[in-house]
Design an enzyme around this catalytic site. Structure first.
Site, PDB file in Angstrom:
ATOM      1  N   LYS A 122     -30.022  13.055  42.063  1.00  8.84           N
ATOM      2  CA  LYS A 122     -30.107  14.360  41.396  1.00  8.84           C
ATOM      3  C   LYS A 122     -28.921  14.477  40.464  1.00  8.84           C
ATOM      4  O   LYS A 122     -27.876  13.855  40.694  1.00  8.84           O
ATOM      5  CB  LYS A 122     -30.033  15.489  42.434  1.00  8.84           C
ATOM      6  CG  LYS A 122     -30.641  16.795  41.970  1.00  8.84           C
ATOM      7  CD  LYS A 122     -32.120  16.815  42.230  1.00  8.84           C
ATOM      8  CE  LYS A 122     -32.788  18.049  41.692  1.00  8.84           C
ATOM      9  NZ  LYS A 122     -34.150  18.185  42.243  1.00  8.84           N
ATOM     10  N   ASP A 162     -35.650  19.827  36.239  1.00 11.37           N
ATOM     11  CA  ASP A 162     -35.484  20.724  37.386  1.00 11.37           C
ATOM     12  C   ASP A 162     -35.189  22.083  36.728  1.00 11.37           C
ATOM     13  O   ASP A 162     -35.533  22.277  35.544  1.00 11.37           O
ATOM     14  CB  ASP A 162     -34.334  20.245  38.303  1.00 11.37           C
ATOM     15  CG  ASP A 162     -34.349  20.917  39.682  1.00 11.37           C
ATOM     16  OD1 ASP A 162     -35.133  20.494  40.545  1.00 11.37           O
ATOM     17  OD2 ASP A 162     -33.584  21.881  39.898  1.00 11.37           O
TER      18      ASP A 162
HETATM   19  N1  GLU Z   1     -36.891  18.326  40.243  1.00  9.42           N
HETATM   20  C1  GLU Z   1     -38.114  17.981  40.904  1.00  9.42           C
HETATM   21  C2  GLU Z   1     -37.889  17.941  42.404  1.00  9.42           C
HETATM   22  O1  GLU Z   1     -37.096  18.700  42.913  1.00  9.42           O
HETATM   23  C3  GLU Z   1     -38.783  16.758  40.325  1.00  9.42           C
HETATM   24  C4  GLU Z   1     -37.982  15.501  40.314  1.00  9.42           C
HETATM   25  C5  GLU Z   1     -38.617  14.343  39.565  1.00  9.42           C
HETATM   26  O2  GLU Z   1     -39.719  14.492  39.045  1.00  9.42           O
HETATM   27  O3  GLU Z   1     -37.986  13.293  39.529  1.00  9.42           O
HETATM   28  O4  GLU Z   1     -38.498  17.211  43.142  1.00  9.42           O
END
Ligand code: GLU
Length: 449
Positions: A122, A162
């Site tokens: 992340k 996100d």
């Molecule tokens: N931000 C999204 C999550 O919390 C998607 C992450 C992604 O697609 O890599 O899962």
């Protein structure tokens, strides 16, 4: 187990959200560790809570008036046991190391549940896109990628969106990555359709969370038809949660943003949802305007310091928290129960505080925790990666069918793991245990690295 929590707290005492996420997982996996002494012998808990790598960098950028600003950029590469690091980027003033570590930690287990080969990561920045011009957002994204590009790659680490990072930001980030590397690869997901994005990616988190709720209801031979639903947020997840709920015959009566929420007892129709999409995605306006356009709706300001959030205090059957972490406190959870809510499917990451989770589990409502219920987004990101590698695109129907089958499999995997460890119907334990076992077995196979 208290040892590992003590170590985590002593090392980084200010990372409250990270402690919260770790503590929930450690609680769930205790019986797995007790039955499998090899995991403890290999010191797996301590290895799981330490990111493989943390990148922290300066992001200097210039606003339209010529003033120079400096933000912090981060990427947490948490775990790569089952695939390249994968997870979104969040741009929000609240972003700090603790929040991104909690999100990266959750992502590891969530990604494992999807059945696709993705590790967990992340990243993001404390940059606030609210009120910034397109040109400012572009300059910020370019400055951010000028450092991030050296750490990521289609087989190394694949970021996505996100909170605060959508198609516009992914476009600017991708453009700079491509220029710096001189290569066109699937290094980011959530790309626009005409240059490598996947159909259904924008819809995936919201649709997935509704599919998960439908699966939970099916265990009680019930469905979403005619259910009254509370949805929080008004971004990508909330919008497509509402869209799918409408398609399945449910009634959605709330939406919110960081300033306030609307309650539309008559229900948010397709036409009203189109207006919300235009308001939020094109005009980048506030949800308050919904009540100006549709006077049957009531708008109220939200006060983050208040004892409870009035959005969660309406008569309903289902709740879809789709805004942000810890948006349902203990009192909100009690209000939901008192108002008849018996299905909670989390589109946001960790939206319920531990006291609320305990209450939902205690009352035996159908409670789908984020790492299971919102895994649809990252699942279609995984499908986007596959399509990019093949240089081929699946149809809408194909991607939607794959998404549905992944959500069904997550649902049954959680139920089976919960059953196996004597907590039938407990999706929290099920998700934590199933995700844990998959990641940890891969770590064991790969030795001490
Ligand atoms: N931000 C999204 C999550 O919390 C998607 C992450 C992604 O697609 O890599 O899962």
């Amino acid at each position: 187990m208290s040892d590992i929590m003590q170590i985590v707290k002593d090392k980084d005492p200010q990372e409250r959200e990270f402690h919260q996420a770790v503590s929930e997982v450690m609680e769930s996996i205790k019986p797995v560790l007790d039955q499998n002494p090899v995991y403890r012998k290999a010191n797996i808990p301590a290895r799981l809570v330490e990111p493989e790598r943390v990148i922290l960098f300066r992001v200097p950028w210039m606003d339209d008036g010529g003033d120079v600003h400096v933000n912090r950029g981060f990427r947490i590469e948490m775990n790569s046991a089952i695939g390249p690091y994968k997870g979104g980027l969040r741009f929000h003033p609240s972003v700090n190391l603790g929040i991104l570590k909690f999100l990266a930690f959750e992502q590891v287990f969530k990604n494992a549940l999807t059945t696709l080969p993705m590790g967990g990561g992340k990243g993001g920045s404390d940059f606030d896109p609210k009120g910034k011009s397109d040109a400012e957002v572009m300059r910020f994204c370019q400055a951010f990628m000028c450092e991030l590009f050296r750490h990521i790659g289609p087989d190394t680490d694949v970021p996505a969106g996100d909170i605060g990072v959508g198609a516009r930001e992914i476009g600017y980030l991708f453009g700079m990555y491509k220029k710096l590397r001189n290569e066109f690869t699937g290094v980011l997901t959530g790309k626009s359709l005409n240059w490598g994005g996947s159909l259904i990616r924008p819809e995936a988190t919201g649709y997935g969370s509704v599919y998960f709720a439908a699966e939970m209801l099916a265990t009680r031979t019930d469905s979403l038809e005619d259910k009254i639903c509370l949805v929080s947020g008004s971004g990508n997840v909330a919008q497509y949660t509402t869209e799918k709920l409408l398609e399945l015959g449910a009634k959605v009566v709330t939406l919110s943003d960081s300033s306030g929420y609307i309650f539309d007892e008559s229900g948010i129709t397709r036409e009203k949802l189109d207006y919300v999409m235009m308001l939020k995605n094109v005009r980048r306006g506030r949800i308050k305007e919904y009540a100006d356009k549709y006077p049957e709706a009531v708008y109220s300001d939200l006060d983050a310091a208040a004892e409870f959030n009035p959005l969660w205090n309406h008569k309903a059957d289902c709740a879809f928290p789709s805004a942000t972490q810890n948006e349902i406190n203990g009192k909100d959870a009690q209000n939901l129960i008192d108002n008849g809510v018996f299905v909670v499917s989390e589109g946001a990451n960790m939206p319920t505080v531990p006291e609320g989770v305990d209450l939902f589990l205690d009352k035996k409502i159908l409670y789908g925790p984020g790492k299971a219920a919102n895994a649809g987004g990252v699942s279609v990101s995984g499908l986007e990666m596959s399509q990019n590698s093949m240089r081929y695109a699946w149809s809408r129907e194909e991607v939607d069918a794959k998404l549905k089958s992944i959500m069904n499999s997550i649902h049954s995997t959680c139920l089976e793991a919960a059953e196996q460890y004597d907590t039938p119907g407990n999706y929290v334990n099920g998700a934590n245990i199933a995700g844990f076992v998959k990641v940890v077995d891969a770590m064991m196979d790969q030795g001490l690295v």
